[in-house]
Motif scaffolding. Structure first.
Motif, short mmCIF file in Angstrom:
data_model
loop_
_atom_site.label_atom_id
_atom_site.label_comp_id
_atom_site.label_asym_id
_atom_site.label_seq_id
_atom_site.Cartn_x
_atom_site.Cartn_y
_atom_site.Cartn_z
N MET A 186 0.82 -1.20 0.00
CA MET A 186 0.00 0.00 0.00
C MET A 186 0.85 1.26 0.00
O MET A 186 0.51 2.25 -0.62
CB MET A 186 -0.94 -0.02 1.21
N ASN A 187 1.98 1.19 0.68
CA ASN A 187 2.86 2.36 0.72
C ASN A 187 3.51 2.63 -0.63
O ASN A 187 4.00 3.74 -0.87
CB ASN A 187 3.93 2.16 1.79
N ASP A 223 -18.15 -2.91 -1.63
CA ASP A 223 -18.47 -1.52 -1.97
C ASP A 223 -17.21 -0.74 -2.32
O ASP A 223 -17.28 0.33 -2.94
CB ASP A 223 -19.21 -0.84 -0.83
N ARG A 224 -16.04 -1.30 -1.95
CA ARG A 224 -14.76 -0.64 -2.26
C ARG A 224 -13.79 -1.57 -2.99
O ARG A 224 -12.98 -1.14 -3.80
CB ARG A 224 -14.11 -0.15 -0.96
N ILE A 225 -13.88 -2.86 -2.70
CA ILE A 225 -12.91 -3.83 -3.21
C ILE A 225 -13.59 -4.78 -4.19
O ILE A 225 -14.72 -5.22 -3.95
CB ILE A 225 -12.28 -4.61 -2.03
N ILE A 226 -12.91 -5.09 -5.28
CA ILE A 226 -13.47 -5.97 -6.30
C ILE A 226 -13.06 -7.41 -6.04
O ILE A 226 -11.87 -7.72 -5.91
CB ILE A 226 -13.00 -5.54 -7.70
N GLU A 246 -9.13 2.60 4.04
CA GLU A 246 -8.72 3.86 4.67
C GLU A 246 -7.58 4.55 3.93
O GLU A 246 -7.55 5.78 3.84
CB GLU A 246 -8.29 3.59 6.12
N LYS A 247 -6.66 3.76 3.37
CA LYS A 247 -5.41 4.34 2.86
C LYS A 247 -5.35 4.51 1.35
O LYS A 247 -4.60 5.35 0.86
CB LYS A 247 -4.23 3.48 3.32
N ILE A 248 -6.09 3.70 0.61
CA ILE A 248 -5.99 3.76 -0.85
C ILE A 248 -7.05 4.71 -1.39
O ILE A 248 -8.24 4.54 -1.11
CB ILE A 248 -6.17 2.35 -1.47
N PRO A 249 -6.65 5.69 -2.18
CA PRO A 249 -7.63 6.62 -2.76
C PRO A 249 -8.72 5.89 -3.54
O PRO A 249 -8.46 4.89 -4.20
CB PRO A 249 -6.78 7.50 -3.69
#
Length: 250
Positions: free
Chosen positions: A1-2, A133-136, A104-107
């Motif tokens: 993620m970083n 709702d956010r992840i496929i 929380e961290k990924i746009p």
């Protein structure tokens, strides 16, 4: 993620073998005294801070930890079913934590695709789907990475020595892969991305140490491991047949 900002990624794929392989029990002896035995050597701790520092190191290496008394550990040792339930719960909890961190961290403009691998128990699929709702969750569907590139996915692999949850005979895997290709218009094959966990057979991607009947690594005279091809012939066949733009494996 970083790494996302540095690479200016439009899509992130977290695919295959998402879960750890071992549990490290934390035995509470008394107030402010604990010990762990992760690699056959007892490590004792007399402050929660020092203990948590060590546990963070183990967690970052993929281990799961939980705190219990000697009596509770002894009870688990006598009940393999309870150990399996504990393992499954720890896997699901850790994955849920990671996915919340992604949220929380990924746009939001960056696509995040998360797929299990052959080592992963089926129970984790519902954890991934709970974040859809956010992840496929890409299995049994076509996911468009952008306006031009469709992607099909398969988490199953050809048989392994480990009898993992998601493996099948080559002929069954072939049928499954053919079904995935039928989801895509043939005109789009030249843009297609194949997200198949199993690598194609007889390539530089599928080399692994040869094992004997006792699952020990076979070594050469110089002590180096003898390497063999372990990938899927079905995967290789469909890639050669349909000529997609890209294969993602492993």
């Amino acid at each position: 993620m970083n790494a996302v900002p540095g690479y200016k990624a439009d899509v992130i794929l977290l695919c295959g073998d998402l879960t750890g392989k071992a549990i490290v029990p934390v035995v509470k002896v008394k107030e402010n005294e604990w010990y762990i035995n992760p690699f056959g050597k007892i490590e004792r701790f007399y402050s929660r801070e020092k203990l948590e520092q060590r546990l963070d190191m183990l967690r970052n290496q993929g281990y799961y930890t939980f705190e219990a008394t000697k009596e509770e550990i002894a009870e688990l040792q006598q009940n393999p079913k309870k150990v399996d339930e504990l393992f499954a719960n720890l896997m699901k909890e850790r994955l849920d934590e990671w996915l919340k961190m992604v949220e929380e961290k990924i746009p939001k403009e960056i696509k995040v695709i998360v797929m299990p691998g052959n080592d992963d128990i089926f129970e984790i699929d519902e954890v991934i789907k709970a974040h859809e709702d956010r992840i496929i969750y890409p299995l049994e569907k076509v996911v468009y990475l952008d306006d031009k590139h469709p992607m099909i996915s398969c988490e199953y692999v050809n048989p392994t020595p480990w009898d993992t949850p998601r493996e099948m005979k080559e002929e069954d895997l072939m049928r499954k892969l053919e079904k995935e290709f039928r989801r895509v218009d043939q005109k789009e094959y030249k843009y297609l991305v194949c997200n198949f966990h199993a690598p194609p057979y007889d390539t530089m991607l599928d080399l692994a140490p040869k094992l004997d009947k006792n699952l020990n690594v076979v070594t050469r005279l110089d002590g180096s491991p003898e390497m063999v091809h372990v990938g899927s012939k079905a995967v290789r066949h469909v890639l050669e047949k349909y000529q997609p733009r890209l294969g993602l494996h492993g």
